[in-house]
Design an enzyme around this catalytic site. Sequence first.
Site, PDB file in Angstrom:
ATOM      1  CB  SER A  62      -5.272  24.211  31.523  1.00  0.00           C
ATOM      2  OG  SER A  62      -4.816  23.269  30.582  1.00  0.00           O
ATOM      3  CE  LYS A 333      -6.284  24.121  26.942  1.00  0.00           C
ATOM      4  NZ  LYS A 333      -6.284  23.304  28.170  1.00  0.00           N
ATOM      5  CG  ASP A 400      -4.073  20.311  27.386  1.00  0.00           C
ATOM      6  OD1 ASP A 400      -3.563  19.277  27.878  1.00  0.00           O
ATOM      7  OD2 ASP A 400      -5.104  20.823  27.825  1.00  0.00           O
TER       8      ASP A 400
END
Length: 512
Positions: A62, A333, A400
């Site tokens: 990521s 995230k 993810d």
Amino acid sequence: MSKKPVMLMILDGFGISPNKEGNAVAAANKPNYDRLFNKYPHTELQASGLEVGLPEGQMGNSEVGHLNIGAGRIIYQELTRITKEIKEGTFFTNKALVKAMDEAKENNTSLHLMGLLSNGGVHSHIDHLKGLLELAKKKGLQKVYVHAFMDGRDVAPSSGKDFIVELENAMKEIGVGEIATISGRYYAMDRDNRWERVELAYNAMALGEGEKASSAVEAIEKSYHDNKTDEFVLPTVIEEDGHPVARIKDGDSVIFFNFRPDRAREITRAIVDPEFKGFERKQLHVNFVCMTQYDKTLECVDVAYRPESYTNTLGEYVASKGLNQLRIAETEKYAHVTFFFNGGVEQPNTNEDRALIASPKVATYDLKPEMSAYEVTDELINRLDQDKYDMIILNFANPDMVGHTGVQEAAVKAIEAVDECLGKVADKVLEKEGTLFITADHGNAEVMIDYSTGKPMTAHTSDPVPFLWVSKDAEGKSLKDGGKLADIAPTMLTVMGLEVPSEMTGTCLLNK
């Protein structure tokens, strides 16, 4: 007049694999994605290896994905940079590393090497630890101790024993080093302020408290026997004659060899930060070196590899044109669509708004595969209706984060939840006569089983990722093949009617 926003939707961990077995992306019912895929131009992008500045064949992740997308050029990763320096020999003259070792030698104190023990290459690499052991040997150090964080997430869930054996063989061959503690990354590498976990890892390293074992192999075998894979190994102190092999004491030198910051910050603060409030502990006074800059506000540490700076990242360039932008994601995230997307810069650009939606507080995300996707979507729709933003960067964490649990049914549910959200967002962007690009930063959920063992697969993949161009203007047009993540920013700028800055070496993917 309504703005015509250009949005990038990043489906984190949503890769493309022709193999249908153990493929949550293929198994999921995703009518919205399929509808857009069939109607609008699409292509595949490389998101791993040399195309994102990683070593050949290295799976993407990521941080790397968002750096490359945001920069519009290939960003050579710390992994590649450090490995290259070890090969070329400049690693062994690195000022911060040499200073920490010289101080340990002069003061007759111990050197502690802590970090994630695997070849996953996401947070660390075992070869970098071997490089540090070689440097310690060159410096004539004898009291050298490893605090190994077990992985099982970026690599197979029970591969830790093999890495311990590999490390022990390397220490024997180099002639220096002993393992002092092992801890699952669940404890040592938390990033969500779950201090009760971090405290257990800290207590093992600094106090010699926790589970006990006479060797690292014994410790991990016991963990497997208790059905705890590498990630969840309870912090364990290795003992000799009933005493800890070593603990971190005042005056010692400590090198944290993880190069990725997000999961290195909390345990670092626990050891060095005088303002630390996470749990009760006596502050240690050590010579602490971070392999890379984990946090600008940590002033009491040395940094071995300082960040390289990048001018004219997508966010910075769009801001320089006087345009408004939004970054939106849930906690897991959020750093990726802000800090990493901006090339490792914490400070928002001018007219860059940020929306952080809290991730659910659950032990593992298979228990809540939808995570906070619906809340992210509601907030995003509200923001779109404000007609304020020229560019929006959005991340859905689910493929993810749920992919990492290795539970395929949950990963399927995660993708189905995201598809529902994707449909709402796409409809709203099209209603505003805007443009939506859909992509991913790397693969994960498309491979949920290890094909060689049949066991669950929790790691990222090296698969390509989708790139869709959804807009009224896009119908009947096409995108170039053979692209990479660094090509997204030049493509977005072209659609926004902006010139691509010379620093962006990526290619616009629109077929003229």
